[in-house]
Design a protein around this motif. Sequence first.
Motif, PDB file in Angstrom:
ATOM      1  N   TRP A   1      42.390  45.288   5.657  1.00  0.00           N
ATOM      2  CA  TRP A   1      41.411  44.143   5.437  1.00  0.00           C
ATOM      3  C   TRP A   1      41.863  43.068   4.600  1.00  0.00           C
ATOM      4  O   TRP A   1      41.698  41.917   4.951  1.00  0.00           O
ATOM      5  CB  TRP A   1      39.935  44.696   5.239  1.00  0.00           C
ATOM      6  N   MET A   2      41.949  43.140   3.547  1.00  0.00           N
ATOM      7  CA  MET A   2      42.283  42.278   2.163  1.00  0.00           C
ATOM      8  C   MET A   2      43.253  41.530   2.485  1.00  0.00           C
ATOM      9  O   MET A   2      43.353  40.278   2.409  1.00  0.00           O
ATOM     10  CB  MET A   2      42.334  42.784   1.053  1.00  0.00           C
TER      11      MET A   2
ATOM     12  N   HIS B   1      43.290  37.472   3.752  1.00  0.00           N
ATOM     13  CA  HIS B   1      44.011  36.514   2.883  1.00  0.00           C
ATOM     14  C   HIS B   1      44.955  35.670   3.660  1.00  0.00           C
ATOM     15  O   HIS B   1      45.067  34.472   3.546  1.00  0.00           O
ATOM     16  CB  HIS B   1      44.591  37.138   1.731  1.00  0.00           C
TER      17      HIS B   1
ATOM     18  N   THR C   1      41.882  38.815  12.035  1.00  0.00           N
ATOM     19  CA  THR C   1      41.610  39.827  10.865  1.00  0.00           C
ATOM     20  C   THR C   1      40.937  41.423  11.706  1.00  0.00           C
ATOM     21  O   THR C   1      41.461  42.236  11.158  1.00  0.00           O
ATOM     22  CB  THR C   1      40.522  39.356   9.672  1.00  0.00           C
TER      23      THR C   1
ATOM     24  N   SER D   1      43.356  44.829  11.672  1.00  0.00           N
ATOM     25  CA  SER D   1      42.695  45.816  10.952  1.00  0.00           C
ATOM     26  C   SER D   1      42.148  46.893  11.836  1.00  0.00           C
ATOM     27  O   SER D   1      42.585  48.021  11.635  1.00  0.00           O
ATOM     28  CB  SER D   1      41.433  45.165  10.094  1.00  0.00           C
TER      29      SER D   1
ATOM     30  N   ASN E   1      41.750  42.047  -6.113  1.00  0.00           N
ATOM     31  CA  ASN E   1      42.052  43.557  -5.500  1.00  0.00           C
ATOM     32  C   ASN E   1      40.635  44.023  -5.726  1.00  0.00           C
ATOM     33  O   ASN E   1      39.703  43.585  -5.839  1.00  0.00           O
ATOM     34  CB  ASN E   1      42.931  44.223  -6.345  1.00  0.00           C
ATOM     35  N   MET E   2      40.516  45.357  -5.193  1.00  0.00           N
ATOM     36  CA  MET E   2      39.362  46.317  -4.957  1.00  0.00           C
ATOM     37  C   MET E   2      38.677  46.104  -6.499  1.00  0.00           C
ATOM     38  O   MET E   2      37.409  46.163  -6.477  1.00  0.00           O
ATOM     39  CB  MET E   2      39.556  47.435  -4.699  1.00  0.00           C
TER      40      MET E   2
ATOM     41  N   MET F   1      36.974  42.936  -7.036  1.00  0.00           N
ATOM     42  CA  MET F   1      35.739  42.784  -6.211  1.00  0.00           C
ATOM     43  C   MET F   1      34.649  43.538  -6.725  1.00  0.00           C
ATOM     44  O   MET F   1      33.437  43.160  -6.510  1.00  0.00           O
ATOM     45  CB  MET F   1      36.236  43.257  -4.841  1.00  0.00           C
TER      46      MET F   1
ATOM     47  N   ILE G   1      33.283  41.789   3.364  1.00  0.00           N
ATOM     48  CA  ILE G   1      33.952  40.544   3.909  1.00  0.00           C
ATOM     49  C   ILE G   1      33.075  39.235   3.664  1.00  0.00           C
ATOM     50  O   ILE G   1      33.980  38.121   3.220  1.00  0.00           O
ATOM     51  CB  ILE G   1      34.014  40.773   5.513  1.00  0.00           C
TER      52      ILE G   1
ATOM     53  N   LEU H   1      34.467  38.662   0.060  1.00  0.00           N
ATOM     54  CA  LEU H   1      35.742  38.191  -0.064  1.00  0.00           C
ATOM     55  C   LEU H   1      35.872  36.829   0.397  1.00  0.00           C
ATOM     56  O   LEU H   1      36.637  36.046  -0.054  1.00  0.00           O
ATOM     57  CB  LEU H   1      36.506  39.197   1.034  1.00  0.00           C
TER      58      LEU H   1
ATOM     59  N   GLU I   1      37.667  34.086  -1.870  1.00  0.00           N
ATOM     60  CA  GLU I   1      38.932  33.461  -1.640  1.00  0.00           C
ATOM     61  C   GLU I   1      38.839  31.901  -1.793  1.00  0.00           C
ATOM     62  O   GLU I   1      39.571  31.170  -2.192  1.00  0.00           O
ATOM     63  CB  GLU I   1      39.390  33.665  -0.019  1.00  0.00           C
TER      64      GLU I   1
END
Length: 490
Positions: free
Chosen positions: A159-160, A164, A197, A201, A341-342, A345, A457, A460, A464
Motif C-alpha cells: 500500500w505505502m 507514494h 494503488t 495492492s 514509514n509506519m 505514521m 489512506i 497517507l 504525502e
Amino acid sequence: MATPVPPPVTTVNTPLGGGGGTMKQAPTNLPLREVPGSYGLPYLGALKDRWDFFYLQGDEAFFQTRKDKFKSTVVRANMPPAWPWTDPKCVMLLDQKSYSSVFDYKVVDKTDTFAGTFMPSVKYTGGLRMCAYLDPSEERHAALKSFCFEVMKMGASRWMPEFHKQMTAAFATWERNIGKQGSADFKAVCADVMFKTLIKSLMNVDLDTVPEAERPSSGELTAWVGLQLLPVVGPGIFPWPIDDLIFHALPFSHVFTQSGYDKMVKFVHKYAAESLDVSQKFNVSREDAAHNLIFFTGLNALGGFAIFLPTIIQLVGASAPLQAELRVEIREAVKANGGLNMKAMQAMPLVESTVYEVMRFKPAVPYQYARAKEDFILESHDAAYRIKKGELLGGVAPFVLRDPAIFKDPATFNPKRFMGKEGKDLLHYHIWSNGRQSEDSSVNSKQCAAKDLVPFIGRLLLAELLIKYDSFSLADKPSGSFSALSPATS
C-alpha cells in the motif's frame, strides 16, 4: 476538545417473543412510543418522499423536518428509489443509541440491504450475489469475507510504496495543469491514483505493464459502480422533473457498462492469479472470487475513496492554520523516524484525528440498513419504540455522527476532536464503517473489512501532500480542485 465522554451507548433491543405475535413491552425506563410518521398513500406517498429527498428539500432537510415535526430521532419515511415493485417503507434512525440496532445481529438481518430498499440486478456481477449483500448467517459470507481479509493481508506491504509512486505522478500532473490552466482537478487524478494503488495492492498487478487493450480503467469501473447506485444517489444534473424521470423512475440496465466489466473480469482471471489462488483456502470458487474481488475493488473501495479523499482536501484546504500544524507534525515525525514509514505514521496524532473528523463531519457512506428478524423494542436517548419483524431500519450517518448527546459542537469541524484519551474514547461512537471504529471487523459482522485501511489512506494522503508542499489552496470551482500548490521550502 469534546466534553467528558458518556458511557458506551447500548440498546435494549429486547426480543418480544417469536415475531408477529402479541407484542409485550420490554423492561425499560423510557416512555414507549409508536414510531411517528406516515408513509402516505400507496406509491404516491413514496413518490412525494422521493421528490422531497432529492429535489424539493434535499436529503438533510428531509430528515431534519421529520425530526423537528415529531420531536423524535426515530421516524418513518419512504426511501428512494420508491419504485412500485419495491417496498420503500423504512424506520430511519437519527441518533447513536437507536442506530446501534443496525449492527445488532441478534435482532436484525442484513440480507440484500446493502443499497437500502432495492438491490441492483445480479447481472452487474456475473449473476452472483456479492458478499456485501449477504447476511453473516449465510455460509458464503464467512468464506468470502475471509477471502477479502486474506487478500488485504497479502498486499499489506504494497500500500505505502504504491500510493507514494502514484502520488508522485499525480503531483507532476497537478503542477502541470495549474501552470497551464490555473487550476488542477484533484478528483479525476485521485481516482486514477487509487485505482492503480488498489490493483497493485489487492491483485499485485502493475497496470503500466499490462497491454493497453487488456487494461481496465478507473473510468470504466466508476461507471459500473455509479450505474448500480444511481437510483439512490443522484445525480441532479437536469431540471428536477426531467432528472427524476431519467435517473430514478427505472433501474439502469447492466448492458451500459457490460463491456467494461467484462474486460475487468478477463483482466482479473489473467493477471490476478496470485489473489484468486488463495480463494481455494476458503472453498470459494475462482469465478466467485473474481467477481467479489472486482466488487471489493470497485464498489467497496474505489467508490468510497472517490468521495472520502476529495472531502479531506476540501476541509483541510479551507484552513491554512490547520495545514501549518499538520505540516509541522508530519515533517517532524518523518525526520525522527527516518522517512515516511509506519513508525512515522503512528507519530502523527493530529493527522489521525483530522482524518477521523473528516469522516465524522462528512461521512462517505451516509446510510446503513438492516431488517428486523423479530419483534423488539428499540431505544433512542429519550424513548423506546416498537419495531415489528420485517421492518427495514436505516441509520442516517450524517445525523448519528453529529449526535449532540455524544459530540460537543457537533456541527463544527474540529480536527483535534479525536486526540488524547477522551478523543480515543470517542472512537466508540465513530460508526462510519457499519460498526464501531473501536471494534474489530470480523467474518461474523458486516463491518467494513477495511475499517482501519481507509482512514490510514486518508492519513497517507495528507502526509504525502504536506511533505511535498508547504500548503495548498483550493479553486473556487469545482470543489476539490487545487488553485495553488506551494513547494516545500524546508
